[in-house]
Design a protein around this motif. Structure first.
Motif, PDB file in Angstrom:
ATOM      1  N   VAL A   1       0.849  -1.186   0.000  1.00 25.89           N
ATOM      2  CA  VAL A   1       0.000   0.000   0.000  1.00 25.89           C
ATOM      3  C   VAL A   1       0.891   1.243   0.000  1.00 25.89           C
ATOM      4  O   VAL A   1       1.706   1.435   0.909  1.00 25.89           O
ATOM      5  CB  VAL A   1      -0.935   0.025   1.222  1.00 25.89           C
ATOM      6  CG1 VAL A   1      -1.817   1.282   1.190  1.00 25.89           C
ATOM      7  CG2 VAL A   1      -1.802  -1.231   1.256  1.00 25.89           C
TER       8      VAL A   1
ATOM      9  N   LEU B   1       0.754   5.459  -0.325  1.00 27.31           N
ATOM     10  CA  LEU B   1      -0.155   6.594  -0.157  1.00 27.31           C
ATOM     11  C   LEU B   1       0.415   7.813  -0.866  1.00 27.31           C
ATOM     12  O   LEU B   1       1.578   8.178  -0.663  1.00 27.31           O
ATOM     13  CB  LEU B   1      -0.325   6.874   1.341  1.00 27.31           C
ATOM     14  CG  LEU B   1      -1.393   7.879   1.778  1.00 27.31           C
ATOM     15  CD1 LEU B   1      -2.785   7.398   1.384  1.00 27.31           C
ATOM     16  CD2 LEU B   1      -1.312   8.089   3.292  1.00 27.31           C
TER      17      LEU B   1
ATOM     18  N   PHE C   1      -2.359   9.805   7.249  1.00 25.18           N
ATOM     19  CA  PHE C   1      -1.586   8.586   7.033  1.00 25.18           C
ATOM     20  C   PHE C   1      -2.344   7.332   7.455  1.00 25.18           C
ATOM     21  O   PHE C   1      -2.478   6.398   6.667  1.00 25.18           O
ATOM     22  CB  PHE C   1      -0.247   8.690   7.773  1.00 25.18           C
ATOM     23  CG  PHE C   1       0.662   7.529   7.532  1.00 25.18           C
ATOM     24  CD1 PHE C   1       1.504   7.499   6.427  1.00 25.18           C
ATOM     25  CD2 PHE C   1       0.696   6.453   8.402  1.00 25.18           C
ATOM     26  CE1 PHE C   1       2.341   6.420   6.194  1.00 25.18           C
ATOM     27  CE2 PHE C   1       1.533   5.364   8.184  1.00 25.18           C
ATOM     28  CZ  PHE C   1       2.366   5.350   7.073  1.00 25.18           C
TER      29      PHE C   1
ATOM     30  N   ASN D   1      -4.058   4.837   4.539  1.00 30.91           N
ATOM     31  CA  ASN D   1      -3.548   3.467   4.473  1.00 30.91           C
ATOM     32  C   ASN D   1      -4.607   2.443   4.848  1.00 30.91           C
ATOM     33  O   ASN D   1      -4.646   1.342   4.281  1.00 30.91           O
ATOM     34  CB  ASN D   1      -2.326   3.315   5.380  1.00 30.91           C
ATOM     35  CG  ASN D   1      -1.047   3.766   4.710  1.00 30.91           C
ATOM     36  OD1 ASN D   1      -0.618   3.204   3.707  1.00 30.91           O
ATOM     37  ND2 ASN D   1      -0.431   4.800   5.261  1.00 30.91           N
ATOM     38  N   ASN D   2      -5.484   2.790   5.794  1.00 33.18           N
ATOM     39  CA  ASN D   2      -6.552   1.854   6.165  1.00 33.18           C
ATOM     40  C   ASN D   2      -7.453   1.528   4.986  1.00 33.18           C
ATOM     41  O   ASN D   2      -7.943   0.399   4.852  1.00 33.18           O
ATOM     42  CB  ASN D   2      -7.385   2.428   7.314  1.00 33.18           C
ATOM     43  CG  ASN D   2      -6.720   2.267   8.668  1.00 33.18           C
ATOM     44  OD1 ASN D   2      -5.743   1.539   8.814  1.00 33.18           O
ATOM     45  ND2 ASN D   2      -7.237   2.958   9.676  1.00 33.18           N
TER      46      ASN D   2
ATOM     47  N   LEU E   1       3.119  -1.330   4.268  1.00 32.80           N
ATOM     48  CA  LEU E   1       2.889   0.100   4.100  1.00 32.80           C
ATOM     49  C   LEU E   1       4.220   0.716   3.689  1.00 32.80           C
ATOM     50  O   LEU E   1       5.222   0.578   4.402  1.00 32.80           O
ATOM     51  CB  LEU E   1       2.397   0.731   5.408  1.00 32.80           C
ATOM     52  CG  LEU E   1       1.165   0.092   6.054  1.00 32.80           C
ATOM     53  CD1 LEU E   1       0.731   0.914   7.263  1.00 32.80           C
ATOM     54  CD2 LEU E   1       0.028  -0.054   5.068  1.00 32.80           C
TER      55      LEU E   1
ATOM     56  N   ASN F   1       6.073   4.290   2.264  1.00 33.04           N
ATOM     57  CA  ASN F   1       5.977   5.708   1.940  1.00 33.04           C
ATOM     58  C   ASN F   1       6.278   5.949   0.465  1.00 33.04           C
ATOM     59  O   ASN F   1       7.171   5.314  -0.111  1.00 33.04           O
ATOM     60  CB  ASN F   1       6.966   6.522   2.779  1.00 33.04           C
ATOM     61  CG  ASN F   1       6.386   6.970   4.104  1.00 33.04           C
ATOM     62  OD1 ASN F   1       5.446   6.360   4.612  1.00 33.04           O
ATOM     63  ND2 ASN F   1       6.950   8.008   4.679  1.00 33.04           N
TER      64      ASN F   1
ATOM     65  N   GLU G   1       2.080   4.485  13.832  1.00 38.35           N
ATOM     66  CA  GLU G   1       2.743   3.186  13.752  1.00 38.35           C
ATOM     67  C   GLU G   1       3.217   2.720  15.123  1.00 38.35           C
ATOM     68  O   GLU G   1       3.220   1.512  15.416  1.00 38.35           O
ATOM     69  CB  GLU G   1       3.894   3.207  12.745  1.00 38.35           C
ATOM     70  CG  GLU G   1       5.177   3.863  13.222  1.00 38.35           C
ATOM     71  CD  GLU G   1       5.239   5.331  12.857  1.00 38.35           C
ATOM     72  OE1 GLU G   1       4.196   6.020  12.943  1.00 38.35           O
ATOM     73  OE2 GLU G   1       6.343   5.799  12.498  1.00 38.35           O
TER      74      GLU G   1
END
Length: 345
Positions: free
Chosen positions: A9, A11, A112, A116-117, A134, A136, A239
């Motif tokens: 994922v 973002l 964030f 991401n969810n 996840l 960046n 996180e």
């Protein structure tokens, strides 16, 4: 047996240049079983158009970390809204590795954890991955990075979260993070090894308090036990909170030094030199400490924050622009009152 399935994922928020460099590095890794879910957090620039152009092969990427590969283009883009309503093409039941991206377009900036969810929920609903990474958008990855993480994750049932050795993008041999630890009295995360030249001093696999959210690999079974990230944080500390929830369920975090990425550091939030970053760091410290700190550490933190409220403005006046005053005090006020808003007013 086949390699575990990984959903990656990424973002994006007004950062297409970083994003396409990150994507190009991903599509050159040697791990054979992954899919890429790109979540756009309601960008206000031309990110979507630029990302589509990159995927079609009309926007080459220049990087000192790899040679652009024109042979894996075009990359098919399956577009969805955040409700997972189909936009351009229906999702196909196939391995989406190497030639496909799932693009999810959020109607607002969810921060964030929220952004991401959305990607995590899509992965769990449609791809059934063994792991979710996840990553960046302001990172570039080594071709072996994912395989090294998975190898170490599969070797230990007690490990739920893993992270790589992270270098500064602009100083490729200088470490930014070799795992992370928490300074409880000051309520701040500390990147182990920051600013040290890599001479092999952090080449041992080890358990850490948490790993950086810039490259955060988590087992699906862990997510099913602890749930998604807490969206109250919006930016910073999410996180750490997620990791501590995993710790409560018996999952450990592992730093894997044979996995390498390079990070541009604070491109979105900007840290305390940016009003948005300063606001959320200031506010979220209070949320995090109230939730997790021991009583003695919490009260030390309170005293430290009171002193900081008197001294910190002097630092701001010397080193930063005056508009940071408002962000700092708004974050302080909202943190004390646990007020949930999406940006400093």
């Amino acid at each position: 047996m086949g390699r575990p399935r990984v959903s990656i994922v990424v973002l994006n928020w007004n950062g297409w240049e970083d994003t396409i460099e990150c994507l190009e590095s991903l599509f050159q890794i040697n791990y054979p079983n992954f899919d890429v879910i790109l979540v756009d957090n309601a960008s206000e620039d031309d990110s979507l158009e630029k990302i589509r152009n990159y995927c079609s092969g009309h926007l080459p990427v220049k990087s000192s970390f790899f040679n652009y590969n024109s042979h894996n283009k075009p990359i098919t883009v399956y577009e969805y809204y955040e409700t997972f309503k189909k936009d351009k093409r229906p999702l196909k039941n196939e391995n989406l590795t190497n030639k496909h991206i799932t693009l999810i377009k959020n109607s607002e900036n969810r921060g964030f954890p929220g952004g991401n969810n959305v990607g995590i929920k899509f992965a769990l609903e449609f791809f059934d991955p063994d792991y979710i990474l996840l990553l960046n958008n302001d990172t570039v990855v080594d071709e072996n990075f994912l395989g090294e993480l998975i190898k170490n994750g599969d070797s230990r049932d007690d490990v739920g979260i893993l992270g790589p050795k992270i270098y500064f993008y602009d100083e490729p041999q200088t470490i930014w993070s070799a795992g992370c630890k928490i300074s409880w009295k000051l309520s701040r995360g500390i990147q182990i090894g920051t600013n040290e030249t890599d001479n092999g001093q952090y080449d041992e696999i080890k358990e850490v308090e948490y790993v950086s959210g810039s490259a955060f690999l988590i087992k699906t079974e862990t997510i099913k036990r602890i749930g998604l990230m807490d969206e109250e944080y919006f930016l910073y500390f999410e996180e750490s909170d997620w990791t501590l929830r995993a710790n409560q369920e018996g999952f450990k975090s592992l730093y894997v030094p044979t996995s390498h990425i390079w990070h541009k550091v604070s491109r979105s939030g900007g840290g305390i030199s940016n009003p948005i970053g300063l606001y959320y760091i200031t506010r979220n410290r209070w949320i995090f400490m109230r939730k997790w700190a021991k009583k003695s550490d919490y009260w030390f933190f309170v005293v430290y924050q009171i002193l900081g409220a008197l001294i910190f403005p002097l630092v701001l006046s010397v080193y930063y622009k005056m508009n940071l005053f408002r962000a700092y005090y708004t974050g302080l006020k909202d943190g004390i009152h646990d007020k949930i808003i999406k940006s400093p007013s």
